[in-house]
Design a protein around this motif. Structure first.
Motif, mmCIF file in Angstrom:
data_model
loop_
_atom_site.group_PDB
_atom_site.id
_atom_site.type_symbol
_atom_site.label_atom_id
_atom_site.label_comp_id
_atom_site.label_asym_id
_atom_site.label_seq_id
_atom_site.Cartn_x
_atom_site.Cartn_y
_atom_site.Cartn_z
ATOM 1 N N LYS A 2 10.503 0.961 -13.817
ATOM 2 C CA LYS A 2 9.551 1.586 -13.111
ATOM 3 C C LYS A 2 9.262 2.840 -14.002
ATOM 4 O O LYS A 2 10.361 3.429 -14.562
ATOM 5 N N GLU A 254 -2.718 -8.741 13.346
ATOM 6 C CA GLU A 254 -2.226 -10.022 13.591
ATOM 7 C C GLU A 254 -2.831 -11.026 14.475
ATOM 8 O O GLU A 254 -2.459 -12.235 14.835
ATOM 9 N N ASN A 259 -4.234 -16.600 6.942
ATOM 10 C CA ASN A 259 -2.928 -16.821 6.458
ATOM 11 C C ASN A 259 -2.299 -15.444 6.027
ATOM 12 O O ASN A 259 -2.929 -14.483 5.635
ATOM 13 N N GLU A 260 -1.074 -15.366 6.100
ATOM 14 C CA GLU A 260 -0.404 -14.193 5.546
ATOM 15 C C GLU A 260 -0.972 -12.784 6.358
ATOM 16 O O GLU A 260 -1.348 -11.972 5.528
ATOM 17 N N GLN A 262 -0.472 -9.309 8.086
ATOM 18 C CA GLN A 262 0.139 -8.294 8.619
ATOM 19 C C GLN A 262 -0.738 -7.421 9.361
ATOM 20 O O GLN A 262 -1.440 -7.420 10.294
#
Lengths: 1287, 387
Positions: A2, A254, A259-260, A262
């Motif tokens: 990083k 939600e 798809n997917e 959050q």
């Protein structure tokens, strides 16, 4: 690992650029950061120091940006242009490029796009070298770089037209995001206010969610368009991943994610694309082949296609479709069979799951020429599938599959699959050929090493074309070898052409094909067999179509010494640019001499600019081809679909569109399901096809190439939709020119009209076109094509009544009612004559409509018309009505005749309610006239059809005509005609009663003297009668002698009490007929039939009783007509009976040979006071029939003698009626006269018959009647003699 | 040499009860000018339709058939046995029709005959299963004098729409025109009307939509909801359904949907008691669906597949077979490493306990318009032999 770098200002845009990271910051700096994050590799460039200009030539003195606070809002690096497209915060857009290879501040230069001042975002297409700048006004401006000047060159614009999206105009807000698909073929655009749209690389709009089904719910409510924060394409462009902007604010997390999900909802849209976006091999694409991530869509089994393999090179776009929203349901409506090419059904092939599991996603696919096999390529290896056996073939050895990576696409060559791949084991580029029928194994493959990475592969006839990463084109010959069990194919290099001079970057090459196209068509015309040879290379370089033609100018063009080895070394000429902005190219190597225009043309699709065709022009005069070196012409045209395949011979373009299935209504049930479901309908792919020929014809006409247009059109005239083509052309030109505000200096319509007159469909085309256009344009149209009255008459002359009827509607609108009525009458009469009943019904309606319009009377809806028009079902009900009517009619007729002064006959109220309507009268008049004509010409069958079809009230009319047209003038003629019309055979004398000449002869020899004597006597009598009838007018004296002789015979016969079979068989008349032979055609044919019958019977003529009975039965059956005719005749009989046309009843009774009918008629005559004339007529007629029967048609004799008593009675009636009247000399005596000789005759014949029982058997039934008849006979005879005395 | 060419004008797919029309062309291929040209003679030709039934020995125990009598006849060379030399038994045949006797063809000459026959309405559909096959063929037999019979076989496909035979044409009788002069072109129309009627019936049967919602749950709790809009389909249609996992309690990791047919032998004909039924997968959709809220699938029913049917020996049923892989533990299925304030890396777990369970949803699959089915038929509509 990083690392944090502080750039001291907020970052506005960030790009990776080879090994560097390019960061734009809000303070107007560009930071160039080396990937490893080392600060010493970092360079900051102040934008103010970059000179900007309109093009690179003038940029030496280019101005600097010139003001402070400018920074880059958005930018994207374009590797193939070597620079980055930038959008500044003030809305200006430009392109910054390093002057040398290294990107340093001193060497940066910028060019402006002069017209754009409201840029919002940018996206770059590396393959096509395009920069798409989104603007605040909602449009996307696409620029490229002019390679010579370095200036930004406008290419095209992506813009929603107010025509398609009327209420969306300027409501989209600024363009928010632009995303090119991974294969660079399509671009997705979204706006601040929401909505998604998909465009092809050169600007053909493929989908937009702001209109149609996407924008509205099924109840018509407007949907909120989907607002998108961010989006990206998935691998190979099968998916679009979208972050829904709405979700973060107003939706529960939600809930709305596909798809997917959050915090934000992520939507995944699924797409399928044309196989040729990535595998543009022209050799095997004859059908629309769409590939999805796990399945293929084929336009299956169009019969036309499998018969004539087609060769199209469809390299094309993503056909977006199938949005995988969380909806579901529906299915392809497979029922609608489209008229042109089969149906809308797709053949869906799911790719084998075993292959897919290790090699997802599908990268290339190819279908073979016949459309029976497909091959797919995933990450590694490949697999193929047979549509016939429905079986997949996968590598048996998984290692072989996993060490092979297809890089340059694949193509079918007959039964072989040709593919360019990288061998991961040997680290070697290879060209491999696998046989379809053998196991999928490298052991059966032919493998050739290739020098460099192959980017594109195509097959033209027996030549494989490779385009390699070193910018060279390689031609290989491919050859089949069938040695051993499995045939193999071997490959040999033919020629290598380096293109590095013309191609800046191999990645820019979209497609490479070998074609038979040449600029001049002279050679192919001279030697058409060469048409299929590889004449040129077509190279699509970032949308620029480049042609390299074989150089035939050298001495080596001599065909004779042109063996294959020499030919392959034929060099190529310098490249020529044919067109810009080309997305797809289609050519074929097939030959069809009839359709050379279509087959030798080059078809291009150019995105938003539509299609183009590079059409060959041929000299019309084929006798001197050498003198005319024909050329080609590039014609642009627009079609409404995005082309995926061109069907050359059929002059059709095939495509696929997104079709939507709405399920909004269903969500009411599922209550608060996600709003996303309402945002999108479920999408499916639908097939489309379009005709383009009219565009090309029109273009040719515009360019004064009428001859070529005619040649082209004639070559396509057999296509089922050719009439439609002509109509479309006329219609489009008409609409354009007639609605034009300014006067058109050189209108095309007259040319088009003249062109269409070249085809037999001219009349039809014009009228169809007219009826589909507004009335306001008709004057303009007919000024060009000719007076509709003349066209109408031409139709009539050509007997094209339906087209004429169409013209009538035009006349009705353009002319005064009198004219249209006049024409309608003409047509009506012709239609009546030809028995076009539907048309007649229409004409009746039409004429009435004219009348009602004219006289302001209410439309005629007579109640009585309905039952009559529904035909015979209502017959009996109707009949009772008509009875009363006919009575009424009789009363009213004189009034009407007087008031309306109709000259040609009596008129009757047919439709009682509107009898006062002149139009109805007029129609009635015509119907009556026609009916009268039919009746006078004794066309009873036609009359029946006429009445049934038009609901003509026959009975009432007949009542009126009873004494006129409905009178039978000539009974014999009528009888003959009926026989003919109703296919009713003439009656036959039963075989046993000596019917045929053959039998006759036999009898003559077999029977004794007595018979012969009587025969000869009879012959004499009959002969005399014959001559009498046919030649001399009957003289009373002559008749008297006959009758006296007859009388003698009669008395003789009456003496034999046991001789009942009086009516049987005038032996001699038979002989007579034989001798006379050709008295009439009709009898001749019928006697022939008789002969046949008896000859057949002869075989069985040991003549047992039952057999002869059978014979007679069969004969009787044979003498009856078809059942249908019988029904029809009976129907007519009822009608005539009802109408009181007794003479017709008699005729039909005769032909049906039913004495009951005759009886009924006679009893009517007796009971009611019938006009004496009628009785007289019947009597005269019957006499004539009798005479005719004696001479020409003895088959009638038996029946006539059955009814003899009635005739006798008739005589009495006539007598009574005649007496007070004038002198009636002729008939009465004749009837008995005729019956009697037969009686004697039969007596003698039966007495000498070899088989008397048969006679008895056959006549048993009639015996009783005969007895009666005989007595009556005598009575009538006496009467007759009395009559004679009186006279 | 004579070429015999049989062509099914409308394509090789028919509905039971329809009229099959086949044009059979006999050609003497020699050109009239060739030197060896001579005219050719055929003694007779006749045609017949039959349905051949064949069953797998391992699975089907058939009662001893009387099919053997054909073999006896077949010895005789002049008897036309359409199914001669074929496996299995002929379960259905139409009466043979004679096309001609004593045909003479001059060089280059050809003659065509049209053979029309109504297909039996109560026969089985064409079907090639794992245990049982029903195959329809039109056989054209022709014979030269003193030569064996030659057979030309024209295979075709028969779709059966149950209930069609019971359907009367009520309008037929009512409409019968009583005026004998009104023309009626009944003949051929009736046949096309049968197809139209079938199409209409199918449309009515399959276009009706009614939402079916199914809660998918196992012993642990609810997994999600499955939603399908209809359960009656025509071949060639797509079965479309949606899943909603957002309301589930148990994470679903993967699901698959297969479109299957189940071919079962009726009990009395089974070779072994309780032998398993055989399944055929026609289309399959598989998806990993962890964290997916909504998803859908679309499975095409192949046009070439056989709609569901039942005969006394076999029955074919369609179903959707679902398999769900659910997380065995309700614990989190993914890990987020590192603190929320800094950069975050997502990784999947290496191992997890799963449950797998399946579910079957029977659906009904009906035939479609035979013309449509002709487009993808594996049969060719023209067949020929040379004799």
């Amino acid at each position: 690992m990083k690392k944090v770098l502080d750039l001291q200002a907020s970052i506005t845009s960030l790009q990776s650029m080879l090994e560097d990271l390019l960061v734009a910051t809000a303070d107007g700096f560009l930071h160039l950061i080396h990937w490893d994050g080392m600060t010493n590799g970092r360079k900051a460039i102040n934008l103010c120091t970059v000179p900007f200009s309109v093009d690179l030539q003038s940029s030496r003195a280019g101005s600097l940006l010139g003001f402070e606070d400018v920074y880059i809002r958005d930018m994207e690096y374009c590797a193939t242009l070597d620079g980055f497209a930038v959008v500044f915060n003030d809305g200006r857009v430009g392109f910054i490029t390093p002057m040398s290879s290294r990107l340093t501040a001193e060497q940066l230069h910028g060019v402006w796009a002069q017209d754009v001042v409201d840029g919002t975002c940018v996206a770059v297409n590396n393959k096509y070298r395009l920069m798409a700048f989104g603007c605040a006004n909602g449009s996307v401006q696409v620029y490229t770089i002019d390679t010579t000047t370095g200036a930004m060159q406008f290419s095209h614009k992506l813009e929603l037209t107010p025509k398609q999206y009327p209420d969306i105009w300027n409501k989209t807000g600024p363009v928010k995001l632009i995303r090119w698909s991974p294969d660079s073929c399509v671009v997705m655009v979204t706006w601040e206010c929401g909505g998604l749209s998909l465009w092809s690389v050169f600007g053909a709009q493929l989908i937009c969610t702001l209109g149609g089904d996407f924008a509205y719910q099924s109840d018509g409510a407007k949907k909120d368009p989907l607002k998108i924060c961010s989006m990206t394409w998935g691998s190979e462009g099968y998916h679009l991943w979208v972050i829904d902007g709405n979700s973060s604010s107003n939706m529960k997390p939600e809930r709305n994610a596909n798809n997917e999900a959050q915090q934000f909802g992520i939507l995944q849209f699924q797409f399928i694309k044309s196989a040729l976006t990535v595998n543009p091999c022209m050799s095997n694409q004859e059908q629309v082949l769409l590939q999805g991530e796990d399945r293929l869509y084929l336009n299956c089994g169009d019969a036309a296609q499998t018969q004539s393999p087609r060769n199209t090179s469809a390299h094309s776009e993503h056909n977006h479709s199938r949005e995988k929203g969380p909806f579901s349901g529906g299915s392809l409506d497979s029922q609608g069979l489209s008229t042109l090419l089969g149906h809308r059904h797709w053949h869906v092939v799911q790719i084998h799951s075993t292959y897919l599991e290790s090699n997802w996603p599908i990268r290339f696919s190819a279908i073979d020429k016949l459309g029976q096999n497909v091959a797919v390529v995933g990450k590694f290896g490949f697999a193929h599938y047979s549509l016939l056996t429905k079986k997949w073939k996968l590598f048996g050895n998984i290692t072989q599959e996993q060490t092979m990576m297809v890089t340059g696409g694949l193509a079918w060559w007959n039964d072989f699959i040709v593919l360019a791949c990288y061998n991961l084991n040997d680290h070697q580029e290879e060209l491999r050929i696998y046989l379809r029928t053998s196991n999928l194994d490298n052991a059966f493959a032919h493998i050739t090493k290739v020098q460099a990475n192959t980017l594109l592969l195509s097959v033209f006839r027996d030549i494989v074309i490779l385009f390699r990463a070193d910018c060279s084109i390689c031609l290989y010959s491919i050859e089949r070898r069938s040695e051993g069990l499995n045939p193999t194919a071997s490959i040999q290099i033919l020629q290598e052409v380096s293109m590095s001079r013309y191609i800046p970057h191999p990645f820019l090459v979209v497609s490479v094909t070998l074609t038979s196209v040449r600029t001049e068509t002279g050679i192919t015309l001279k030697m058409p067999q060469q048409a299929c040879e590889a004449e040129s290379i077509m190279l699509n370089l970032a949308g620029q179509l480049i042609m390299l033609q074989r150089d035939r100018s050298g001495p080596q063009i001599r065909d004779k010494d042109n063996n294959p080895n020499q030919r392959k070394h034929l060099p190529f000429c310098a490249p020529v640019v044919l067109a810009q902005s080309v997305e797809n190219v289609w050519t074929t190597c097939r030959i069809n001499k009839q359709k050379r225009h279509l087959l030798e043309a080059l078809w291009l699709s150019c995105g938003g600019a539509g299609m183009k065709v590079w059409l060959p022009l041929f000299p019309r005069d084929h006798r001197k081809p050498h003198s005319f070196l024909s050329r080609r012409i590039m014609l642009p045209f627009h079609i409404n679909i995005y082309p995926l395949a061109v069907l050359f011979e059929d002059a059709l373009v095939l495509g696929a569109v997104n079709d939507t299935v709405l399920y909004d209504c269903l969500y009411t049930q599922t209550s608060a399901r996600e709003h996303l479901e309402v945002l999108f309908p479920f999408s499916i792919v639908e097939r489309t096809s379009q005709i383009y020929l009219h565009h090309i014809l029109r273009q040719l006409l515009v360019r004064n190439l009428g001859e070529q247009a005619l040649l082209l059109a004639h070559s396509c005239a057999t296509l089922p939709y050719f009439p439609h083509v002509l109509e479309l052309m006329l219609h489009e030109v008409l609409e354009e020119e007639a609605t034009s505000r300014e006067p058109i200096p050189d209108p095309l319509l007259p040319t088009v009209a003249k062109f269409i007159t070249e085809f037999p469909l001219f009349l039809q085309t014009v009228v169809h076109c007219a009826r589909k256009t507004e009335y306001a344009l008709w004057n303009y149209l007919f000024a060009a094509v000719g007076n509709p009255k003349d066209l109408f008459e031409e139709c009539l002359m050509a007997q094209d009544l339906d087209t004429a009827a169409s013209y009538l509607i035009i006349l009705q609108n353009m002319e005064v009612p009198a004219v249209s009525r006049q024409h309608a009458t003409l047509l009506f009469n012709t239609a009546l004559e030809q028995g076009k009943w539907d048309l007649c019904r229409h004409m009746i309606r039409f004429l009435k409509a004219i009348g009602s319009g004219e006289t302001e009377t209410p439309p005629a809806t007579p109640t009585t018309q309905e039952p009559s028009s529904s035909g015979g079902f209502e017959f009996f009900r109707h009949r009772s009505i008509s009875l009363s009517q006919s009575a009424e009619n009789l009363h009213s007729k004189f009034n009407l005749t007087k008031t309306l002064s109709m000259p040609s006959g009596p008129s009757v109220k047919r439709w009682s309610k509107d009898s006062d309507c002149a139009e109805n009268m007029y129609i009635d008049m015509m119907l009556w006239r026609h009916a009268r004509r039919l009746l006078e010409e004794i066309k009873l069958k036609d009359l029946g059809c006429f009445a049934a079809q038009l609901g003509f009230e026959l009975i009432g009319w007949l009542c009126k005509e009873r004494a006129r047209a409905a009178r039978v003038e000539d009974f014999v003629c009528a009888l003959k005609k009926l026989h003919k019309d109703f296919l009713w055979p003439f009656p036959v004398i039963p075989a046993s009663s000596i019917n045929s000449p053959f039998k006759n002869g036999k009898y003559k020899t077999a029977v004794g003297e007595q018979l012969l004597k009587s025969q000869s006597a009879d012959t004499f009598v009959n002969m005399e009668m014959d001559t009498g009838i046919s030649t001399t007018p009957r003289s009373r004296s002559w008749l008297a002698t006959i009758s006296s002789s007859q009388r003698e015979m009669d008395t003789v016969s009456s003496h034999g009490p046991h001789m009942q079979d009086a009516f049987l068989s005038p032996l001699l008349s038979k002989g007579d007929e034989c001798s006379i032979g050709s008295a009439t055609d009709l009898t001749e044919t019928s006697s022939m039939v008789d002969g046949d019958w008896t000859i057949v019977d002869e075989n069985f003529s040991s003549l047992s009783l039952t057999q002869s009975e059978l014979e007679q039965l069969s004969l009787e059956l044979a003498s009856k007509g078809p059942h249908k005719s019988q029904v029809q005749l009976r129907y007519l009989l009822h009608i005539f009976m009802e109408a009181g046309c007794l003479d017709w009843c008699v005729v039909i009774g005769l032909i049906l040979r039913e004495s009951s009918v005759i009886n009924q008629v006679f009893s009517i005559m007796q009971s009611s006071d019938i006009d004496g004339e009628i009785c007289q007529n019947i009597k005269t007629g019957l006499d004539a029939v009798d005479k005719w029967a004696s001479t020409d048609c003895p088959g009638y004799k038996p029946f006539l003698s059955i009814i003899k008593p009635q005739i006798q009675k008739l005589n009495e009636i006539v007598e009574e009626q005649v007496q007070p009247e004038a002198f009636q000399p002729v008939n009465p005596s004749k009837v008995p006269e005729q019956a009697n000789p037969r009686a004697e005759e039969s007596r003698t014949s039966s007495s000498h018959s070899t088989n008397p029982q048969s006679d008895a058997g056959s006549n048993n039934a009639s015996r009783h009647e005969e007895d009666k008849a005989k007595t009556e006979d005598e009575d009538s005879f006496q009467e007759g003699s009395y009559d004679c005395v009186v006279s | 040499m004579i070429e015999v060419l049989a062509k099914l004008g409308r394509g090789p797919v028919f509905l039971a009860g329809e009229v099959l029309e086949c044009v059979i062309t006999f050609t003497n291929p020699l050109s009239a000018s060739s030197t060896s040209a001579s005219s050719e003679m055929l003694a007779w030709a006749s045609a017949q339709i039959h349905c051949q039934f064949h069953a797998s020995e391992n699975r089907v125990a058939l009662p001893p058939s009387d099919g053997s009598k054909h073999d006896v006849q077949a010895e005789n060379e002049t008897v036309f046995v359409p199914n001669r030399g074929e496996r299995g038994q002929c379960i259905l045949s139409t009466p043979p029709k004679i096309l001609f006797c004593d045909l003479r063809l001059d060089p280059g000459e050809s003659k065509s005959y049209s053979y029309c026959e109504t297909l039996p309405v109560d026969g089985p559909p064409s079907f090639r299963g794992q245990s049982v096959k029903y195959v329809y063929k039109l056989t054209i037999g022709c014979q030269r004098v003193n030569s064996p019979i030659k057979l030309l076989r024209v295979p075709f496909r028969v779709l059966v729409l149950h209930g069609l035979k019971d359907y009367q044409f009520p309008q037929d009788e009512a409409v019968a025109p009583s005026n004998p002069f009104l023309e009626e072109e009944e003949g051929l129309k009736k046949d096309s009307r049968l197809a139209d009627l079938a199409t209409e019936l199918l449309m009515v049967a399959t276009s009706r939509r009614s939402l079916h919602l199914y809660n998918i749950s196992n012993t642990r709790g609810k997994v999600g909801t499955f939603c399908i809009f209809k359960t009656v389909y025509k071949i060639g249609e797509d079965v479309i359904g949606t899943f909603s996992f957002s309301e589930g309690d148990i994470p679903c990791l993967q699901f698959s949907v297969s479109l299957q047919t189940e071919e079962s032998i009726q009990e009395e004909f089974q070779r072994r008691r309780g032998q398993p039924v055989s399944f055929t997968v026609h289309a399959r959709h598989q998806e990993s669906c962890l964290h997916t809220a909504q998803s859908s699938f679309s499975l095409p029913i192949p046009l070439s597949s056989t709609p569901g049917f039942t005969t006394n020996i076999v029955s074919l049923k369609w179903r959707l077979h679902f398999e769900f892989v659910t997380s065995g533990e309700s614990a989190g299925t993914c890990l987020v490493r590192g603190s929320q304030s800094e950069a975050v890396t997502w990784t999947g777990v290496e191992q997890m306990e799963v449950d797998t369970f399946s579910w079957d949803l029977p659906i009904k699959v009906l035939p479609t318009n035979p013309i449509l089915a002709s487009y993808v038929s594996q049969f060719s509509s023209t067949n020929s032999i040379t004799i």
